[in-house]
Enzyme design. Structure first.
Site, PDB file in Angstrom:
ATOM      1  N   THR A   1       0.823  -1.210   0.000  1.00  0.00           N
ATOM      2  CA  THR A   1       0.000   0.000   0.000  1.00  0.00           C
ATOM      3  C   THR A   1       0.862   1.268   0.000  1.00  0.00           C
TER       4      THR A   1
ATOM      5  N   GLY B   1       2.871  -3.270   8.475  1.00  0.00           N
ATOM      6  CA  GLY B   1       3.064  -3.562   9.895  1.00  0.00           C
ATOM      7  C   GLY B   1       4.527  -3.879  10.173  1.00  0.00           C
TER       8      GLY B   1
ATOM      9  N   GLU C   1      -6.063  -5.947   3.922  1.00  0.00           N
ATOM     10  CA  GLU C   1      -6.132  -7.102   3.013  1.00  0.00           C
ATOM     11  C   GLU C   1      -7.292  -6.983   2.021  1.00  0.00           C
TER      12      GLU C   1
HETATM   13  C1  LIG Z   1       1.059  -9.294   5.335  1.00  0.00           C
HETATM   14  C2  LIG Z   1       0.896  -9.960   6.637  1.00  0.00           C
HETATM   15  C3  LIG Z   1       1.700 -11.217   6.781  1.00  0.00           C
HETATM   16  C4  LIG Z   1       1.315 -12.140   7.873  1.00  0.00           C
HETATM   17  C5  LIG Z   1       1.610 -13.586   7.552  1.00  0.00           C
HETATM   18  C6  LIG Z   1       1.269 -14.539   8.630  1.00  0.00           C
HETATM   19  C7  LIG Z   1       0.277 -15.542   8.248  1.00  0.00           C
HETATM   20  C8  LIG Z   1      -0.764 -15.799   9.281  1.00  0.00           C
HETATM   21  C9  LIG Z   1      -2.109 -15.258   8.858  1.00  0.00           C
HETATM   22  C10 LIG Z   1      -2.954 -14.821   9.965  1.00  0.00           C
HETATM   23  C11 LIG Z   1      -4.149 -14.051   9.418  1.00  0.00           C
HETATM   24  C12 LIG Z   1      -4.550 -12.914  10.266  1.00  0.00           C
HETATM   25  C13 LIG Z   1      -3.737 -11.704  10.056  1.00  0.00           C
HETATM   26  C14 LIG Z   1      -3.742 -10.833  11.295  1.00  0.00           C
HETATM   27  C15 LIG Z   1      -2.804  -9.660  11.252  1.00  0.00           C
HETATM   28  C16 LIG Z   1      -3.015  -8.858  10.050  1.00  0.00           C
HETATM   29  C17 LIG Z   1      -2.189  -7.645  10.001  1.00  0.00           C
HETATM   30  C18 LIG Z   1      -2.575  -6.780   8.849  1.00  0.00           C
HETATM   31  C19 LIG Z   1      -2.111  -7.286   7.526  1.00  0.00           C
HETATM   32  C20 LIG Z   1      -2.609  -6.412   6.448  1.00  0.00           C
HETATM   33  C21 LIG Z   1      -1.807  -6.558   5.221  1.00  0.00           C
HETATM   34  C22 LIG Z   1      -2.368  -5.777   4.076  1.00  0.00           C
HETATM   35  O1  LIG Z   1      -3.342  -5.098   4.115  1.00  0.00           O
HETATM   36  S1  LIG Z   1      -1.458  -5.963   2.656  1.00  0.00           S
HETATM   37  C23 LIG Z   1      -2.269  -5.035   1.414  1.00  0.00           C
HETATM   38  C24 LIG Z   1      -3.540  -5.663   0.942  1.00  0.00           C
HETATM   39  N1  LIG Z   1      -4.078  -4.956  -0.166  1.00  0.00           N
HETATM   40  C25 LIG Z   1      -5.138  -5.339  -0.828  1.00  0.00           C
HETATM   41  O2  LIG Z   1      -5.767  -6.330  -0.498  1.00  0.00           O
HETATM   42  C26 LIG Z   1      -5.473  -4.528  -2.033  1.00  0.00           C
HETATM   43  C27 LIG Z   1      -6.853  -4.803  -2.557  1.00  0.00           C
HETATM   44  N2  LIG Z   1      -6.885  -4.720  -3.993  1.00  0.00           N
HETATM   45  C28 LIG Z   1      -6.844  -5.835  -4.827  1.00  0.00           C
HETATM   46  O3  LIG Z   1      -6.756  -6.958  -4.360  1.00  0.00           O
HETATM   47  C29 LIG Z   1      -6.961  -5.613  -6.302  1.00  0.00           C
HETATM   48  O4  LIG Z   1      -6.361  -4.495  -6.751  1.00  0.00           O
HETATM   49  C30 LIG Z   1      -8.406  -5.689  -6.797  1.00  0.00           C
HETATM   50  C31 LIG Z   1      -9.374  -4.862  -5.972  1.00  0.00           C
HETATM   51  C32 LIG Z   1      -8.775  -7.168  -6.693  1.00  0.00           C
HETATM   52  C33 LIG Z   1      -8.526  -5.182  -8.238  1.00  0.00           C
HETATM   53  O5  LIG Z   1      -7.449  -5.628  -9.014  1.00  0.00           O
HETATM   54  P1  LIG Z   1      -7.347  -5.321 -10.560  1.00  0.00           P
HETATM   55  O6  LIG Z   1      -7.768  -3.911 -10.827  1.00  0.00           O
HETATM   56  O7  LIG Z   1      -6.014  -5.736 -11.047  1.00  0.00           O
HETATM   57  O8  LIG Z   1      -8.364  -6.348 -11.047  1.00  0.00           O
HETATM   58  P2  LIG Z   1      -9.780  -6.198 -11.740  1.00  0.00           P
HETATM   59  O9  LIG Z   1     -10.831  -5.775 -10.786  1.00  0.00           O
HETATM   60  O10 LIG Z   1      -9.627  -5.395 -13.002  1.00  0.00           O
HETATM   61  O11 LIG Z   1      -9.940  -7.690 -12.108  1.00  0.00           O
HETATM   62  C34 LIG Z   1      -9.152  -8.340 -13.085  1.00  0.00           C
HETATM   63  C35 LIG Z   1      -9.329  -9.816 -12.971  1.00  0.00           C
HETATM   64  O12 LIG Z   1      -8.482 -10.315 -11.958  1.00  0.00           O
HETATM   65  C36 LIG Z   1      -9.198 -11.102 -11.059  1.00  0.00           C
HETATM   66  N3  LIG Z   1      -8.504 -11.025  -9.777  1.00  0.00           N
HETATM   67  C37 LIG Z   1      -8.306  -9.907  -9.021  1.00  0.00           C
HETATM   68  N4  LIG Z   1      -7.641 -10.245  -7.918  1.00  0.00           N
HETATM   69  C38 LIG Z   1      -7.392 -11.568  -7.975  1.00  0.00           C
HETATM   70  C39 LIG Z   1      -6.745 -12.493  -7.107  1.00  0.00           C
HETATM   71  N5  LIG Z   1      -6.235 -12.100  -5.930  1.00  0.00           N
HETATM   72  N6  LIG Z   1      -6.688 -13.773  -7.485  1.00  0.00           N
HETATM   73  C40 LIG Z   1      -7.234 -14.176  -8.624  1.00  0.00           C
HETATM   74  N7  LIG Z   1      -7.851 -13.354  -9.491  1.00  0.00           N
HETATM   75  C41 LIG Z   1      -7.938 -12.066  -9.155  1.00  0.00           C
HETATM   76  C42 LIG Z   1     -10.568 -10.480 -11.079  1.00  0.00           C
HETATM   77  O13 LIG Z   1     -11.508 -11.374 -10.571  1.00  0.00           O
HETATM   78  C43 LIG Z   1     -10.736 -10.203 -12.542  1.00  0.00           C
HETATM   79  O14 LIG Z   1     -11.054 -11.403 -13.184  1.00  0.00           O
HETATM   80  P3  LIG Z   1     -11.945 -11.364 -14.512  1.00  0.00           P
HETATM   81  O15 LIG Z   1     -11.310 -10.371 -15.451  1.00  0.00           O
HETATM   82  O16 LIG Z   1     -11.903 -12.769 -14.982  1.00  0.00           O
HETATM   83  O17 LIG Z   1     -13.297 -10.916 -14.062  1.00  0.00           O
HETATM   84  C1  LIG Z   2      -4.316  -1.907  10.490  1.00  0.00           C
HETATM   85  C2  LIG Z   2      -3.888  -1.914   9.058  1.00  0.00           C
HETATM   86  C3  LIG Z   2      -2.786  -2.661   8.689  1.00  0.00           C
HETATM   87  C4  LIG Z   2      -2.349  -2.644   7.365  1.00  0.00           C
HETATM   88  N1  LIG Z   2      -1.237  -3.353   7.048  1.00  0.00           N
HETATM   89  C5  LIG Z   2      -0.754  -3.288   5.779  1.00  0.00           C
HETATM   90  C6  LIG Z   2       0.443  -3.985   5.437  1.00  0.00           C
HETATM   91  O1  LIG Z   2       1.055  -4.676   6.249  1.00  0.00           O
HETATM   92  N2  LIG Z   2       0.916  -3.857   4.177  1.00  0.00           N
HETATM   93  C7  LIG Z   2       0.275  -3.114   3.235  1.00  0.00           C
HETATM   94  O2  LIG Z   2       0.751  -3.057   2.098  1.00  0.00           O
HETATM   95  N3  LIG Z   2      -0.888  -2.476   3.521  1.00  0.00           N
HETATM   96  C8  LIG Z   2      -1.409  -2.540   4.763  1.00  0.00           C
HETATM   97  N4  LIG Z   2      -2.576  -1.884   5.080  1.00  0.00           N
HETATM   98  C9  LIG Z   2      -3.253  -1.090   4.059  1.00  0.00           C
HETATM   99  C10 LIG Z   2      -4.558  -1.736   3.584  1.00  0.00           C
HETATM  100  O3  LIG Z   2      -4.326  -2.901   2.860  1.00  0.00           O
HETATM  101  C11 LIG Z   2      -5.329  -0.707   2.743  1.00  0.00           C
HETATM  102  O4  LIG Z   2      -5.658   0.381   3.581  1.00  0.00           O
HETATM  103  C12 LIG Z   2      -6.570  -1.340   2.154  1.00  0.00           C
HETATM  104  O5  LIG Z   2      -6.235  -2.240   1.118  1.00  0.00           O
HETATM  105  C13 LIG Z   2      -7.589  -0.292   1.638  1.00  0.00           C
HETATM  106  O6  LIG Z   2      -7.034   0.530   0.696  1.00  0.00           O
HETATM  107  P1  LIG Z   2      -7.140   2.130   0.806  1.00  0.00           P
HETATM  108  O7  LIG Z   2      -6.642   2.525   2.129  1.00  0.00           O
HETATM  109  O8  LIG Z   2      -6.480   2.664  -0.416  1.00  0.00           O
HETATM  110  O9  LIG Z   2      -8.678   2.459   0.749  1.00  0.00           O
HETATM  111  P2  LIG Z   2      -9.457   3.158  -0.438  1.00  0.00           P
HETATM  112  O10 LIG Z   2      -9.438   2.246  -1.618  1.00  0.00           O
HETATM  113  O11 LIG Z   2      -9.000   4.536  -0.639  1.00  0.00           O
HETATM  114  O12 LIG Z   2     -10.920   3.130   0.195  1.00  0.00           O
HETATM  115  C14 LIG Z   2     -11.622   4.292   0.606  1.00  0.00           C
HETATM  116  C15 LIG Z   2     -13.104   4.143   0.221  1.00  0.00           C
HETATM  117  O13 LIG Z   2     -13.213   4.112  -1.199  1.00  0.00           O
HETATM  118  C16 LIG Z   2     -14.011   3.023  -1.593  1.00  0.00           C
HETATM  119  N5  LIG Z   2     -13.537   2.499  -2.888  1.00  0.00           N
HETATM  120  C17 LIG Z   2     -12.276   2.415  -3.361  1.00  0.00           C
HETATM  121  N6  LIG Z   2     -12.250   1.847  -4.564  1.00  0.00           N
HETATM  122  C18 LIG Z   2     -13.512   1.545  -4.883  1.00  0.00           C
HETATM  123  C19 LIG Z   2     -14.129   0.923  -5.997  1.00  0.00           C
HETATM  124  N7  LIG Z   2     -13.422   0.468  -7.013  1.00  0.00           N
HETATM  125  N8  LIG Z   2     -15.475   0.782  -5.981  1.00  0.00           N
HETATM  126  C20 LIG Z   2     -16.202   1.226  -4.933  1.00  0.00           C
HETATM  127  N9  LIG Z   2     -15.673   1.805  -3.838  1.00  0.00           N
HETATM  128  C21 LIG Z   2     -14.340   1.968  -3.820  1.00  0.00           C
HETATM  129  C22 LIG Z   2     -13.840   1.980  -0.499  1.00  0.00           C
HETATM  130  O14 LIG Z   2     -14.959   1.103  -0.447  1.00  0.00           O
HETATM  131  C23 LIG Z   2     -13.744   2.865   0.745  1.00  0.00           C
HETATM  132  O15 LIG Z   2     -15.042   3.144   1.210  1.00  0.00           O
HETATM  133  C24 LIG Z   2      -3.036  -1.884   6.391  1.00  0.00           C
HETATM  134  C25 LIG Z   2      -4.171  -1.151   6.768  1.00  0.00           C
HETATM  135  C26 LIG Z   2      -4.597  -1.146   8.078  1.00  0.00           C
HETATM  136  C27 LIG Z   2      -5.796  -0.337   8.462  1.00  0.00           C
END
Ligand SMILES: CCCCCCCCCCCCCCCCCCCCCC(=O)SCCNC(=O)CCNC(=O)[C@H](O)C(C)(C)COP(=O)(O)OP(=O)(O)OC[C@H]1O[C@@H](n2cnc3c(N)ncnc32)[C@H](O)[C@@H]1OP(=O)(O)O
Ligand SMILES: Cc1cc2nc3c(=O)[nH]c(=O)nc-3n(C[C@H](O)[C@H](O)[C@H](O)COP(=O)(O)OP(=O)(O)OC[C@H]3O[C@@H](n4cnc5c(N)ncnc54)[C@H](O)[C@@H]3O)c2cc1C
Length: 536
Positions: free
Chosen positions: A22, A61, A304
């Site tokens: 991010t 984090g 996530e």
């Molecule tokens: C890291 C921790 C490590 C720990 C490891 C330890 C392990 C233990 C674990 C313990 C657990 C508890 C944790 C507690 C603590 C947590 C602490 C906090 C952690 C927080 C970490 C974070 O926060 S880290 C950042 C996460 N940040 C997102 O999460 C971004 C969202 N944003 C997107 O994810 C994409 O940006 C988004 C929207 C899809 C659009 O992507 P885009 O624009 O490229 O795609 P489109 O929408 O155009 O889609 C194009 C086509 O791709 C398809 N597709 C899209 N994604 C796909 C995919 N993943 N797989 C397959 N297909 C996929 C889609 O279905 C379409 O398919 P089709 O064309 O066939 O319809």
């Molecule tokens: C506690 C915490 C820990 C985190 N840890 C990590 C980490 O370890 N590593 C890391 O890389 N990131 C981390 N993040 C970041 C996190 O993954 C992002 O904040 C998250 O993916 C949301 O993205 P954003 O902040 O850009 O929200 P935005 O996308 O800006 O969302 C703001 C608003 O816009 C809306 N919106 C955005 N796009 C669309 C759309 N296409 N259609 C409709 N509505 C939309 C959303 O629904 C929301 O209401 C962490 C965040 C938090 C809060």
């Protein structure tokens, strides 16, 4: 080779890492990330840069002061071509002195709602060079001369997110078990009000409204644990297929992981908050742990993948499935029910009847979305605008699909497991499945009235079933939370400890406050007294 190089060092804690994806400007829209990694074939290195303020990594984090390495997601440029976002493993601090390396700007992002100890950080690069093998090359590769070799499937770059979303479902089960344990134990200790003049004040757990607030958290914890296990099994199966080159089941896994992550985190956050409020004033004390638990749980609605965004990903899959199914093509197992063309059956107030009802709701909502999008497109609206104008309904359709999946999985998995359990235990688990199912039927009664043949009489009967279940579950509630087997050190709560010494613990904690160290606080002399004497 890369795994051999990095994994043992990470496992031995010789290096500490984080996932830096991010940025200040973009979290959701990954294709919009601005950090660049430009390949230099002369030195066989990538040059990392943060060209703008919004390109700064923000949130990872442990990034601020803990990690010395991270996986950086950056736009890959080679031979003048941008190949999109790719992951790079990057050392950011000296392993001995822990000083940031030259060209790295790293710091802490500041106070947050909760997660105070997560040490979330920011990170920028100024012409920072890393060797070619820093790019994680299991899928896509950059050869020594800068030739780019495409991944067989571009979405594999997003694999880490799918993995964590799968894990989060089980994590939510855990947070709910903590919230339910604290609030239910406290509700057994707490006595309040005197409904009958000649009897003692009852335990607040005996108020049916209290049971309504809390038993659903208990049941949801089990529902999410079971669903999380099922999702994990699905993940392992899909991953195995991917290893042997078959990616056919990945879209279904992505779709189901997205909506389950969104619905379980939202439910967990709202139910943990309900647990907190059910403890009255004491639930507002930090020492109850419930405010902290809420802060941790609600974060999962955002990290996530923000929940609305994830629900829209699932909706995208449901709409596609509908279009595919309408052309007679086969659908993936979790979406196959969408094409059930049989007439709406007579409503049944049974578990199977309710689950079938939720599937009807989901299918009906998807159909409604498809019709609206088609209509708008026929009127000349672009598909993207039509999608946006339909998005409130799309999110609702996606949520309904998720509910159908959770309800069916909970029922099926508990029924399967029950054969190996003692009859009394199986009975209690069935009561939880029943309670969970009826609770959601009553919560979504409007949808059921729209899309199924449920009638007023059925709703009244469901309400009665629900109240009967609360009564049946009540005697086992404390036993059920004890069965989560959470140690007092883990609960870290004045209200939820096993021995129930709530009031003693509250007072002990209060007395630890530095504000209680002296009988007259210095603020009296500095401010209060002059103020009282009109001198301030
Ligand atoms: C890291 C921790 C490590 C720990 C490891 C330890 C392990 C233990 C674990 C313990 C657990 C508890 C944790 C507690 C603590 C947590 C602490 C906090 C952690 C927080 C970490 C974070 O926060 S880290 C950042 C996460 N940040 C997102 O999460 C971004 C969202 N944003 C997107 O994810 C994409 O940006 C988004 C929207 C899809 C659009 O992507 P885009 O624009 O490229 O795609 P489109 O929408 O155009 O889609 C194009 C086509 O791709 C398809 N597709 C899209 N994604 C796909 C995919 N993943 N797989 C397959 N297909 C996929 C889609 O279905 C379409 O398919 P089709 O064309 O066939 O319809
Ligand atoms: C506690 C915490 C820990 C985190 N840890 C990590 C980490 O370890 N590593 C890391 O890389 N990131 C981390 N993040 C970041 C996190 O993954 C992002 O904040 C998250 O993916 C949301 O993205 P954003 O902040 O850009 O929200 P935005 O996308 O800006 O969302 C703001 C608003 O816009 C809306 N919106 C955005 N796009 C669309 C759309 N296409 N259609 C409709 N509505 C939309 C959303 O629904 C929301 O209401 C962490 C965040 C938090 C809060």
């Amino acid at each position: 080779e890369q795994q051999e190089k990095w994994v043992p060092r990470a496992v031995n804690m010789e290096i500490i890492g984080t996932y830096a994806q991010t940025e200040l400007g973009h979290g959701t829209f990954l294709r919009g990330l601005e950090t660049t990694a430009t390949y230099d074939p002369n030195t066989e290195e990538f040059v990392l840069n943060s060209p703008t303020l919004t390109a700064y990594k923000w949130w990872p984090g442990g990034l601020a002061h803990t990690a010395n390495h991270c996986v950086v997601v950056a736009q890959l440029h080679s031979k003048g071509v941008n190949h999109g976002v790719h992951p790079f493993i990057v050392q950011i601090r000296d392993e001995d002195t822990h000083m940031p390396l030259p060209g790295v700007k790293v710091g802490e992002i500041g106070p947050k709602l909760s997660f105070s100890t997560a040490n979330n950080g920011f990170l920028g690069f100024d012409n920072f060079r890393v060797p070619r093998d820093s790019m994680l090359m299991k899928n896509a590769q950059v050869l020594k001369d800068g030739t780019y070799v495409k991944s067989r499937l571009s979405k594999l770059t997003y694999g880490t997110m799918v993995f964590i979303r799968v894990m989060i479902v089980t994590d939510m089960a855990y947070y709910l078990s903590v919230g339910a344990t604290i609030a239910i134990r406290y509700s057994a200790v707490r006595h309040q009000s005197k409904p009958k003049e000649n009897e003692p004040e009852p335990q607040i757990l005996d108020y049916v409204t209290q049971q309504h607030k809390l038993f659903i958290a208990l049941a949801s914890s089990h529902a999410f644990r079971v669903t999380g296990q099922w999702l994990w099994t699905t993940f392992v199966r899909v991953n195995k297929a991917l290893t042997s080159g078959n990616a056919d089941t990945l879209p279904e896994l992505h779709a189901v992981a997205c909506c389950l992550k969104a619905v379980t985190t939202r439910d967990a956050a709202s139910m943990v908050e309900a647990c907190r409020m059910s403890c009255g004033g004491h639930g507002y004390m930090t020492s109850s742990y419930l405010p902290i638990l809420y802060g941790i749980t609600t974060a999962a609605c955002t990290y996530e993948g923000e929940n609305t965004v994830l629900l829209l990903q699932t909706a995208r899959s449901l709409v596609k499935a509908w279009q595919k199914g309408s052309k007679g093509k086969p659908l993936s197992p979790t979406e196959a029910y969408l094409m059930d063309k049989s007439p709406v059956p007579k409503w049944e107030n049974t578990l199977d009847g309710i689950i079938a009802g939720f599937r009807r709701v989901s299918a009906g909502k998807v159909q409604d979305c498809v019709s609206k999008i088609d209509k708008l497109v026929k009127m000349g609206t672009s598909y993207e605008d039509a999608w946006n104008q339909t998005s409130v309904r799309l999110v609702a359709a996606s949520e309904a699909h998720s509910r159908a999946v959770i309800l069916a999985t909970f029922r099926a998995e508990v029924s399967r497991a029950a054969a190996a359990l003692s009859p009394p235990l199986a009975r209690v688990l069935h009561q939880l499945v029943h309670l969970y199912t009826v609770y959601w039927a009553l919560e979504r009664v409007g949808d059921l009235l729209l899309y199924t043949s449920i009638a007023e009489r059925d709703v009244q009967e469901l309400q009665q079933q629900y109240e009967d279940l609360l009564q049946k579950i009540r005697p086992n509630t404390v036993g059920l939370v004890d069965a989560f087997d959470l140690r007092d050190e883990i609960l870290n709560s004045t209200l939820g400890a096993y021995d129930g010494r709530v009031y003693e613990r509250l007072m002990e904690e209060a007395l630890k406050s530095p504000l209680n160290a002296e009988p007259v606080n210095q603020s009296f002399h500095k401010y209060l007294k002059p103020f009282m004497q009109g001198k301030l």
